[in-house]
Design a protein around this motif. Sequence first.
Motif, PDB file in Angstrom:
ATOM      1  N   TYR A   8       3.502   4.276   5.167  1.00  0.00           N
ATOM      2  CA  TYR A   8       3.717   2.822   5.143  1.00  0.00           C
ATOM      3  C   TYR A   8       5.206   2.491   5.211  1.00  0.00           C
ATOM      4  O   TYR A   8       5.634   1.631   5.987  1.00  0.00           O
ATOM      5  CB  TYR A   8       3.100   2.239   3.881  1.00  0.00           C
ATOM      6  CG  TYR A   8       3.556   0.841   3.566  1.00  0.00           C
ATOM      7  CD1 TYR A   8       3.203  -0.231   4.389  1.00  0.00           C
ATOM      8  CD2 TYR A   8       4.357   0.576   2.453  1.00  0.00           C
ATOM      9  CE1 TYR A   8       3.635  -1.518   4.106  1.00  0.00           C
ATOM     10  CE2 TYR A   8       4.782  -0.697   2.161  1.00  0.00           C
ATOM     11  CZ  TYR A   8       4.423  -1.748   2.996  1.00  0.00           C
ATOM     12  OH  TYR A   8       4.854  -3.019   2.711  1.00  0.00           O
TER      13      TYR A   8
ATOM     14  N   HIS B 270       4.424  -5.860   6.835  1.00  0.00           N
ATOM     15  CA  HIS B 270       3.068  -5.573   6.382  1.00  0.00           C
ATOM     16  C   HIS B 270       3.053  -5.434   4.862  1.00  0.00           C
ATOM     17  O   HIS B 270       3.977  -4.847   4.283  1.00  0.00           O
ATOM     18  CB  HIS B 270       2.539  -4.267   6.982  1.00  0.00           C
ATOM     19  CG  HIS B 270       2.561  -4.215   8.472  1.00  0.00           C
ATOM     20  ND1 HIS B 270       3.711  -3.904   9.181  1.00  0.00           N
ATOM     21  CD2 HIS B 270       1.585  -4.431   9.385  1.00  0.00           C
ATOM     22  CE1 HIS B 270       3.433  -3.915  10.481  1.00  0.00           C
ATOM     23  NE2 HIS B 270       2.157  -4.237  10.629  1.00  0.00           N
ATOM     24  N   GLU B 271       2.008  -5.945   4.235  1.00  0.00           N
ATOM     25  CA  GLU B 271       1.776  -5.664   2.828  1.00  0.00           C
ATOM     26  C   GLU B 271       0.833  -4.466   2.729  1.00  0.00           C
ATOM     27  O   GLU B 271       0.098  -4.149   3.672  1.00  0.00           O
ATOM     28  CB  GLU B 271       1.232  -6.896   2.114  1.00  0.00           C
ATOM     29  CG  GLU B 271       2.265  -8.012   2.066  1.00  0.00           C
ATOM     30  CD  GLU B 271       1.857  -9.191   1.210  1.00  0.00           C
ATOM     31  OE1 GLU B 271       2.769  -9.796   0.610  1.00  0.00           O
ATOM     32  OE2 GLU B 271       0.655  -9.521   1.158  1.00  0.00           O
ATOM     33  N   TYR B 272       0.856  -3.817   1.569  1.00  0.00           N
ATOM     34  CA  TYR B 272       0.170  -2.533   1.430  1.00  0.00           C
ATOM     35  C   TYR B 272      -0.518  -2.494   0.076  1.00  0.00           C
ATOM     36  O   TYR B 272       0.128  -2.703  -0.967  1.00  0.00           O
ATOM     37  CB  TYR B 272       1.202  -1.411   1.537  1.00  0.00           C
ATOM     38  CG  TYR B 272       0.690   0.003   1.348  1.00  0.00           C
ATOM     39  CD1 TYR B 272       0.242   0.749   2.433  1.00  0.00           C
ATOM     40  CD2 TYR B 272       0.689   0.595   0.084  1.00  0.00           C
ATOM     41  CE1 TYR B 272      -0.201   2.061   2.266  1.00  0.00           C
ATOM     42  CE2 TYR B 272       0.258   1.902  -0.089  1.00  0.00           C
ATOM     43  CZ  TYR B 272      -0.191   2.630   1.006  1.00  0.00           C
ATOM     44  OH  TYR B 272      -0.615   3.927   0.834  1.00  0.00           O
TER      45      TYR B 272
ATOM     46  N   VAL C 175      -3.340  -1.628   4.974  1.00  0.00           N
ATOM     47  CA  VAL C 175      -2.175  -2.354   5.482  1.00  0.00           C
ATOM     48  C   VAL C 175      -2.637  -3.664   6.101  1.00  0.00           C
ATOM     49  O   VAL C 175      -3.629  -3.705   6.825  1.00  0.00           O
ATOM     50  CB  VAL C 175      -1.437  -1.509   6.547  1.00  0.00           C
ATOM     51  CG1 VAL C 175      -0.320  -2.306   7.199  1.00  0.00           C
ATOM     52  CG2 VAL C 175      -0.882  -0.239   5.914  1.00  0.00           C
ATOM     53  N   ARG C 176      -1.920  -4.761   5.810  1.00  0.00           N
ATOM     54  CA  ARG C 176      -2.232  -6.041   6.434  1.00  0.00           C
ATOM     55  C   ARG C 176      -0.936  -6.688   6.915  1.00  0.00           C
ATOM     56  O   ARG C 176       0.072  -6.718   6.194  1.00  0.00           O
ATOM     57  CB  ARG C 176      -2.993  -6.959   5.478  1.00  0.00           C
ATOM     58  CG  ARG C 176      -2.288  -7.268   4.182  1.00  0.00           C
ATOM     59  CD  ARG C 176      -3.232  -7.873   3.168  1.00  0.00           C
ATOM     60  NE  ARG C 176      -2.559  -8.222   1.945  1.00  0.00           N
ATOM     61  CZ  ARG C 176      -3.157  -8.214   0.742  1.00  0.00           C
ATOM     62  NH1 ARG C 176      -4.434  -7.890   0.637  1.00  0.00           N
ATOM     63  NH2 ARG C 176      -2.487  -8.561  -0.335  1.00  0.00           N
TER      64      ARG C 176
ATOM     65  N   ARG D 272      -6.050  -0.469   8.107  1.00  0.00           N
ATOM     66  CA  ARG D 272      -5.396   0.779   8.496  1.00  0.00           C
ATOM     67  C   ARG D 272      -4.985   1.467   7.204  1.00  0.00           C
ATOM     68  O   ARG D 272      -4.298   0.877   6.375  1.00  0.00           O
ATOM     69  CB  ARG D 272      -4.166   0.500   9.362  1.00  0.00           C
ATOM     70  CG  ARG D 272      -4.449  -0.215  10.660  1.00  0.00           C
ATOM     71  CD  ARG D 272      -3.139  -0.584  11.351  1.00  0.00           C
ATOM     72  NE  ARG D 272      -2.304   0.592  11.562  1.00  0.00           N
ATOM     73  CZ  ARG D 272      -1.013   0.529  11.861  1.00  0.00           C
ATOM     74  NH1 ARG D 272      -0.409  -0.641  11.954  1.00  0.00           N
ATOM     75  NH2 ARG D 272      -0.324   1.640  12.052  1.00  0.00           N
TER      76      ARG D 272
ATOM     77  N   GLU E  20       7.235   0.340   8.112  1.00  0.00           N
ATOM     78  CA  GLU E  20       8.071  -0.832   7.868  1.00  0.00           C
ATOM     79  C   GLU E  20       9.479  -0.635   8.406  1.00  0.00           C
ATOM     80  O   GLU E  20      10.144  -1.609   8.796  1.00  0.00           O
ATOM     81  CB  GLU E  20       8.119  -1.148   6.371  1.00  0.00           C
ATOM     82  CG  GLU E  20       6.803  -1.633   5.793  1.00  0.00           C
ATOM     83  CD  GLU E  20       6.303  -2.877   6.481  1.00  0.00           C
ATOM     84  OE1 GLU E  20       6.648  -3.990   6.053  1.00  0.00           O
ATOM     85  OE2 GLU E  20       5.549  -2.748   7.474  1.00  0.00           O
TER      86      GLU E  20
ATOM     87  N   ARG F  69      10.661  -6.453   0.351  1.00  0.00           N
ATOM     88  CA  ARG F  69       9.443  -5.766  -0.089  1.00  0.00           C
ATOM     89  C   ARG F  69       9.538  -5.486  -1.587  1.00  0.00           C
ATOM     90  O   ARG F  69      10.550  -4.997  -2.089  1.00  0.00           O
ATOM     91  CB  ARG F  69       9.306  -4.457   0.686  1.00  0.00           C
ATOM     92  CG  ARG F  69       8.017  -3.711   0.448  1.00  0.00           C
ATOM     93  CD  ARG F  69       7.867  -2.538   1.399  1.00  0.00           C
ATOM     94  NE  ARG F  69       8.826  -1.477   1.184  1.00  0.00           N
ATOM     95  CZ  ARG F  69       9.755  -1.101   2.071  1.00  0.00           C
ATOM     96  NH1 ARG F  69       9.878  -1.728   3.232  1.00  0.00           N
ATOM     97  NH2 ARG F  69      10.585  -0.112   1.797  1.00  0.00           N
TER      98      ARG F  69
END
Length: 203
Positions: free
Chosen positions: A16, A27-29, A34-35, A9, A20, A71
């Motif tokens: 992003y 999610h990491e970016y 995005v995952r 995505r 969050e 994050r």
Amino acid sequence: MSEPAGGPRFLTVDEYRALEATSELRHEYVRGAVRAMTGASRRHIRIVLNIARRLMDAAGSGCRVYVNDLRVRVDEDVFYYPDVVVSCEEPDDGHEEAAPGFVVEVLSPSTEATDRHEKAVYYARKPGLQSFLLVHQHDRRVERHHRDDDGTWRRDDVTGSGDVTVPCPATSLTLDEIYAGVEREGGEPWPRPRRVREPEPQL
């Protein structure tokens, strides 16, 4: 730990951050992709807590130690959630760390390639980051990546027993502390101590 969820995505940084702020998942970016973060094994969690507890004992009031949910901005458009983060700078955001001094990633089979290659490269490029650890789950093995006095990245591998130097807070972690309560699978004895030091390529 993280892995792609439902295909990539692509979002802007602002999109992003908005995701969050409202999502129940983390999610990491990485540059628009995005995952979603996945769950961890008991071994993984135990190792993370062992490391964090030892760092918190050593930190005093000068540094802050965070686990899993903070994050970290490692580049203009790259954000990770390391397993452990230490910062000795004054925070300017309640949900995001821009100046980590030290981070830890506990390797998992599904994410080891990402941690070892993608994340290691971005961590090495992060100004102010003094060191990061890649910690194995199924062997008593820690890869310590750190900057020399001249800024060159170096790597120490510690196996079996011994200790790992941490820059902030200034302390050391023994492998006995890191793997306390973590049994080797199959009941085999842990390998004998071995330390290897080799230069890392300049990034």
